[in-house]
Design an enzyme around this catalytic site. Structure first.
Site, PDB file in Angstrom:
ATOM      1  N   ASP A   1       0.835  -1.192   0.000  1.00 39.94           N
ATOM      2  CA  ASP A   1       0.000   0.000   0.000  1.00 39.94           C
ATOM      3  C   ASP A   1       0.878   1.253   0.000  1.00 39.94           C
ATOM      4  OD1 ASP A   1      -2.228  -1.622   0.192  1.00 39.94           O
ATOM      5  OD2 ASP A   1      -2.397  -1.422   2.362  1.00 39.94           O
ATOM      6  N   LYS A   2       0.313   2.337  -0.484  1.00 37.36           N
ATOM      7  CA  LYS A   2       1.049   3.610  -0.545  1.00 37.36           C
ATOM      8  C   LYS A   2       1.708   3.942   0.790  1.00 37.36           C
ATOM      9  CE  LYS A   2       0.265   8.591  -1.019  1.00 37.36           C
ATOM     10  NZ  LYS A   2      -0.744   9.658  -1.274  1.00 37.36           N
TER      11      LYS A   2
END
Length: 340
Positions: free
Chosen positions: A163-164
């Site tokens: 995830d970012k």
């Protein structure tokens, strides 16, 4: 597929005056020869090898628009099968998605590198792959600048994602053969991925727990994932081992070992057992001064090298914000001996 040099045409695409288009776009034709590996594949799947910067959905639209031919005959169905030796020609038109596949210089923290693979320590805040809202500045863009040959591989060799706002280790393929091998190894659960996470609420009971709960789209909020009942809601089986590392009155530090790789799996599983990750606002966590992103770090990666057969193990040091949170909460962690 064996790809020849792309054929570029400067002929503009005619736009309908009612569709708002007022600029001419460049058209590109790519011609490739189907190899034995693609023999019997659907044409829409085979096209992903020809034009990895486009989504399969968009490539299906090109087929329906008559922009794809096999052996000089126009393809009309995405399900048409191709054979070894077939010549495929596709007419490509720029889209925001395809424009995103451009090299961008950035500082990549390369933990390990040889001619076959890269191991990257991804910082929090870096998006892995271009998507709506993030068409540039992604890890993929950085990989294209770091190694020009990565443009020849689908997704620049990215075989799994973080995830970012999750930091830590990722392995990237540098050839198509290695990419296929890594994808198979991940699917066979032969690549070990471990994470450290700081969660709300002190840990109670057994020092470890195995969370075996399917994950799918939350039927009440399609923008997030949830533990679901597979008899009622689409989803996939998911399993995470959670082991207590340190405890405090405010929360706990745990090590999470993935057995599957579902979207937001650790975040969903931790929330499901009453320990949402710190600052994970999507899944019930609360923000704190020391941490403005979910407290999740991919700390360990272990795999068998797909070419040499060597056993590789990598450890990523904790980011500063993660260490600051642990210090503020009185959580102690001793990295394994010999960690990098």
């Amino acid at each position: 597929m064996k790809q020849t040099e792309p054929i570029i045409s400067s002929a503009p695409i005619t736009t309908d005056p009612d569709d708002g288009g007022d600029t001419a776009a460049e058209v590109e034709w790519r011609r490739v020869e189907v190899t034995a590996l693609q023999h019997g594949e659907r044409i829409d799947r085979a096209l992903v090898d020809i034009a990895p910067e486009f989504s399969r959905n968009y490539l299906q639209q090109l087929i329906e628009a008559g922009c794809v031919s096999v052996n000089a005959k126009r393809v009309v169905k995405p399900s048409q099968k191709v054979k070894a030796g077939d010549t495929v020609v596709i007419e490509l038109r720029p889209t925001p998605q395809s424009q995103a596949f451009k090299p961008e210089d950035m500082q990549l923290q390369v933990v390990y590198e040889d001619e076959h693979i890269l191991v990257i320590n991804k910082p929090a805040g870096l998006v892995v792959h271009p998507a709506p809202g993030n068409w540039s500045g992604t890890l993929l863009n950085g990989l294209l600048a770091y190694d020009k040959t990565s443009a020849l591989i689908p997704r620049a060799g990215i075989v799994h994602r973080l995830d970012k706002d999750t930091s830590g280790l990722m392995v990237v393929a540098r050839t198509r053969v290695v990419m296929d091998a890594l994808v198979q190894a991940i699917a066979a659960r032969e690549v070990s991925r471990q994470y450290l996470a700081v969660a709300h609420r002190p840990w109670m009971g057994s020092q470890s727990v195995s969370v075996d709960a399917p994950v799918g789209r939350d039927p009440r909020n399609r923008l997030r994932m949830a533990v679901v009942d597979l008899e009622k809601t689409p989803g996939k089986t998911a399993k995470t081992d959670v082991i207590l590392v340190a405890n405090a009155h405010t929360g706990c530090l745990v090590r999470c070992i993935l057995h599957t790789g579902r979207t937001h799996q650790i975040r969903v599983h931790m929330a499901s057992i009453g320990h949402p990750l710190v600052a994970d606002l999507v899944y019930g966590g609360a923000g704190v001064p020391e941490m403005n992103r979910q407290a999740l770090h991919a700390c360990r990666l272990a795999l068998v090298h797909p070419i040499t057969g060597a056993q590789l193990v990598f450890e990523a040091p904790l980011p500063l914000d993660f260490m600051g949170l642990m210090e503020a909460w009185g959580l102690r962690y001793n990295p394994p001996m010999g960690s990098k």
